[in-house]
Design a protein around this motif. Sequence first.
Motif, mmCIF file in Angstrom:
data_model
loop_
_atom_site.group_PDB
_atom_site.id
_atom_site.type_symbol
_atom_site.label_atom_id
_atom_site.label_comp_id
_atom_site.label_asym_id
_atom_site.label_seq_id
_atom_site.Cartn_x
_atom_site.Cartn_y
_atom_site.Cartn_z
ATOM 1 N N HIS A 62 40.718 -100.714 -7.598
ATOM 2 C CA HIS A 62 40.070 -99.576 -8.266
ATOM 3 C C HIS A 62 38.596 -99.558 -7.900
ATOM 4 C CE1 HIS A 62 37.809 -97.906 -11.818
ATOM 5 N NE2 HIS A 62 38.585 -96.893 -11.497
ATOM 6 N N ILE A 63 38.066 -98.356 -7.746
ATOM 7 C CA ILE A 63 36.625 -98.193 -7.526
ATOM 8 C C ILE A 63 36.146 -97.015 -8.370
ATOM 9 C CG2 ILE A 63 36.833 -96.591 -5.562
ATOM 10 C CD1 ILE A 63 34.455 -98.058 -4.262
ATOM 11 N N LEU A 64 34.943 -97.159 -8.878
ATOM 12 C CA LEU A 64 34.355 -96.084 -9.685
ATOM 13 C C LEU A 64 32.943 -95.793 -9.190
ATOM 14 C CD1 LEU A 64 34.580 -94.234 -12.177
ATOM 15 C CD2 LEU A 64 33.671 -96.111 -13.550
ATOM 16 N N LEU A 65 32.659 -94.519 -9.046
ATOM 17 C CA LEU A 65 31.288 -94.084 -8.780
ATOM 18 C C LEU A 65 30.906 -93.112 -9.883
ATOM 19 C CD1 LEU A 65 32.867 -94.049 -5.711
ATOM 20 C CD2 LEU A 65 30.456 -93.945 -5.061
ATOM 21 N N THR A 66 29.776 -93.360 -10.522
ATOM 22 C CA THR A 66 29.325 -92.477 -11.599
ATOM 23 C C THR A 66 27.903 -91.997 -11.305
ATOM 24 O OG1 THR A 66 28.648 -94.434 -12.845
ATOM 25 C CG2 THR A 66 30.738 -93.413 -13.472
ATOM 26 N N LYS A 67 27.540 -90.926 -12.002
ATOM 27 C CA LYS A 67 26.209 -90.365 -11.780
ATOM 28 C C LYS A 67 25.127 -91.316 -12.294
ATOM 29 C CE LYS A 67 27.465 -85.532 -12.277
ATOM 30 N NZ LYS A 67 27.255 -84.328 -13.087
ATOM 31 N N ILE A 68 24.113 -91.488 -11.490
ATOM 32 C CA ILE A 68 22.919 -92.212 -11.925
ATOM 33 C C ILE A 68 21.700 -91.345 -11.601
ATOM 34 C CG2 ILE A 68 23.868 -94.542 -11.648
ATOM 35 C CD1 ILE A 68 22.254 -94.612 -8.979
ATOM 36 N N ILE A 69 20.555 -91.775 -12.081
ATOM 37 C CA ILE A 69 19.318 -91.030 -11.854
ATOM 38 C C ILE A 69 18.316 -91.944 -11.160
ATOM 39 C CG2 ILE A 69 17.334 -89.958 -13.038
ATOM 40 C CD1 ILE A 69 19.800 -88.274 -13.399
ATOM 41 N N ILE A 70 17.599 -91.392 -10.210
ATOM 42 C CA ILE A 70 16.438 -92.098 -9.653
ATOM 43 C C ILE A 70 15.205 -91.383 -10.211
ATOM 44 C CG2 ILE A 70 15.191 -92.798 -7.574
ATOM 45 C CD1 ILE A 70 17.937 -92.385 -6.056
ATOM 46 N N LYS A 71 14.389 -92.152 -10.931
ATOM 47 C CA LYS A 71 13.190 -91.556 -11.540
ATOM 48 C C LYS A 71 11.965 -91.955 -10.726
ATOM 49 C CE LYS A 71 10.773 -91.189 -15.939
ATOM 50 N NZ LYS A 71 10.695 -91.643 -17.332
ATOM 51 N N GLY A 82 26.119 -94.242 -8.573
ATOM 52 C CA GLY A 82 26.185 -95.692 -8.577
ATOM 53 C C GLY A 82 27.618 -96.125 -8.316
ATOM 54 N N LEU A 83 27.781 -97.059 -7.379
ATOM 55 C CA LEU A 83 29.120 -97.588 -7.089
ATOM 56 C C LEU A 83 29.303 -98.842 -7.956
ATOM 57 C CD1 LEU A 83 30.457 -98.389 -3.486
ATOM 58 C CD2 LEU A 83 31.120 -99.605 -5.540
#
Length: 176
Positions: A62-71, A82-83
Amino acid sequence: MTERLTVRQETPNDFNEVFEINQIAFGQDNEARLVDALRRNPTVFIPELSLVATDNNKIVGHILLTKIIIKDDNGNLIESLGLAPMAVRPEFQKSGIGGQLIKQGLKVAKDLGFTSVIVLGHEHYYPKFGFEPADKWNIKAPFDIPSDVFMAIELVKDGLKNISGTVIYPKEFETV
Ligand SMILES: CC(C)(COP(=O)(O)OP(=O)(O)OC[C@H]1O[C@@H](n2cnc3c(N)ncnc32)[C@H](O)[C@@H]1OP(=O)(O)O)[C@@H](O)C(=O)NCCC(=O)NCCS
């Protein structure tokens, strides 16, 4: 690598098996619970980016990539992915399944229009798939870690051009 291997989007029927794979691969249930928590956060969860590898219809990874923010330093917020986490059943590891999951994850992310992915991981593994130290773009982790394990990849040419700053992970990561 086995020829029976398929990588596809997970479905609700897979949730229990995905939990178990994360639990077994990491030897604890923090990451498994993290996956469950991220799925419940529609601001960061993208169903197309939760992928399972199957071998003869058995889920083996299983692999998950979710939204992240670069500030950045001016307070601008740039969307990235983000992986994390990624897990393969121990008895199926080291046969390329993790690599297949990464390649497919990056492909789907690009097809969805994302321009970059960030990963915290093994410094000799992720570069095989094009990741480079995030330092290259002056992108920092929100915690103190060796710079070579914090990596990024541009999914399109110049996907991170003129982007720098500190990554903000979804709050669910704080519990891991
Ligand atoms: C990391 C993981 C998903 C890789 O899956 P896999 O199917 O074995 O990956 P592949 O077959 O594509 O590649 C295996 C290679 O990755 C290396 N590798 C990748 N991540 C690694 C890590 N965190 N620690 C040590 N080695 C790692 C292996 O040593 C191996 O190297 P080699 O090809 O030079 O022999 C699997 O090992 C796993 O589930 N580990 C436990 C959970 C984990 O640490 N996840 C990553 C952090 S989110």
